[in-house]
Design a protein around this motif. Sequence first.
Motif, short mmCIF file in Angstrom:
data_model
loop_
_atom_site.label_atom_id
_atom_site.label_comp_id
_atom_site.label_asym_id
_atom_site.label_seq_id
_atom_site.Cartn_x
_atom_site.Cartn_y
_atom_site.Cartn_z
N GLU A 22 -5.31 -5.16 -12.94
CA GLU A 22 -5.17 -6.32 -12.07
C GLU A 22 -4.25 -7.38 -12.66
O GLU A 22 -3.72 -8.23 -11.93
N ALA A 23 -4.05 -7.35 -13.97
CA ALA A 23 -3.19 -8.34 -14.61
C ALA A 23 -1.71 -7.99 -14.53
O ALA A 23 -0.86 -8.83 -14.82
N VAL A 24 -1.39 -6.77 -14.14
CA VAL A 24 0.01 -6.34 -14.07
C VAL A 24 0.51 -6.51 -12.64
O VAL A 24 -0.07 -5.93 -11.71
N PRO A 25 1.55 -7.28 -12.42
CA PRO A 25 1.95 -7.67 -11.06
C PRO A 25 2.28 -6.51 -10.12
O PRO A 25 2.03 -6.61 -8.93
N TYR A 26 2.83 -5.43 -10.62
CA TYR A 26 3.26 -4.35 -9.74
C TYR A 26 2.22 -3.24 -9.58
O TYR A 26 2.47 -2.24 -8.92
N LEU A 27 1.05 -3.40 -10.20
CA LEU A 27 -0.04 -2.45 -10.04
C LEU A 27 -1.09 -3.01 -9.09
O LEU A 27 -1.44 -4.18 -9.15
#
Length: 239
Positions: A22-27
């Motif tokens: 959830e912390a990775v913008p493109y995931l």
Amino acid sequence: MIKCIAIDDEPHALRQLAEYIEAVPYLSLERAFESAIEACTFLNENEVDLIFADINMPDISGIDFAKSLSKQVKIVFITAHSEFAYEGFQLDAADYLLKPVSFTDFLKSANKVNERYFRQNTSLPEILQNRDYLFIKSEYRIIRINFRDIKYIESKREYVKIFLDNQNPITSLMSMSKLEEYLPDTMFMRVHRSFIVNLEKITVVERNRIVFDNKVYIPISENFGDKFQEYMDKGFIKK
């Protein structure tokens, strides 16, 4: 967006993995499962692009699970046993992570998989600021956050969680120091290496900690204590 699911039979490891995704913008985390069998049922009815899966699971091993996948779905194996790495790569795994997985290692893996297979755009600005609010990148969205709605901010090493009034926390991949630069110092103060508080939201202070909603305790560390005490002294009624 890269649609993901996470699978790990250890609840703590699964929660951590979900937070990382959830912390990775493109995931985009579609679901998280403690059981590979439940994940298989979900995949029969839903399409995903990428799976983060533990190898050593009680119902179905990650290796057997991977063998059942279509070739379009990429998988990143996660395990505490390095001897499984070779077999994982024999199955054309997108990557392999060894437990305990740090966020730095997870992000490196996600970036590598993204570059190799998906090439999602990651160039959105992290923060856009106005006088009374800021726009912040969270997952695949740009979200407007009013300063007055922020209660406190917690650092999670490589990312931050912003806690708001009557809303779910917002997670963003950035450092606390960078976010602090965009917050008005008349309203916000860092009281601990891991916490920034909205001074206007403080109603109770006890035993060197700030209390929010009678259940959240924010510690005031020695390094930031003098500055916070100066703020408090300004509000005391003199005898």
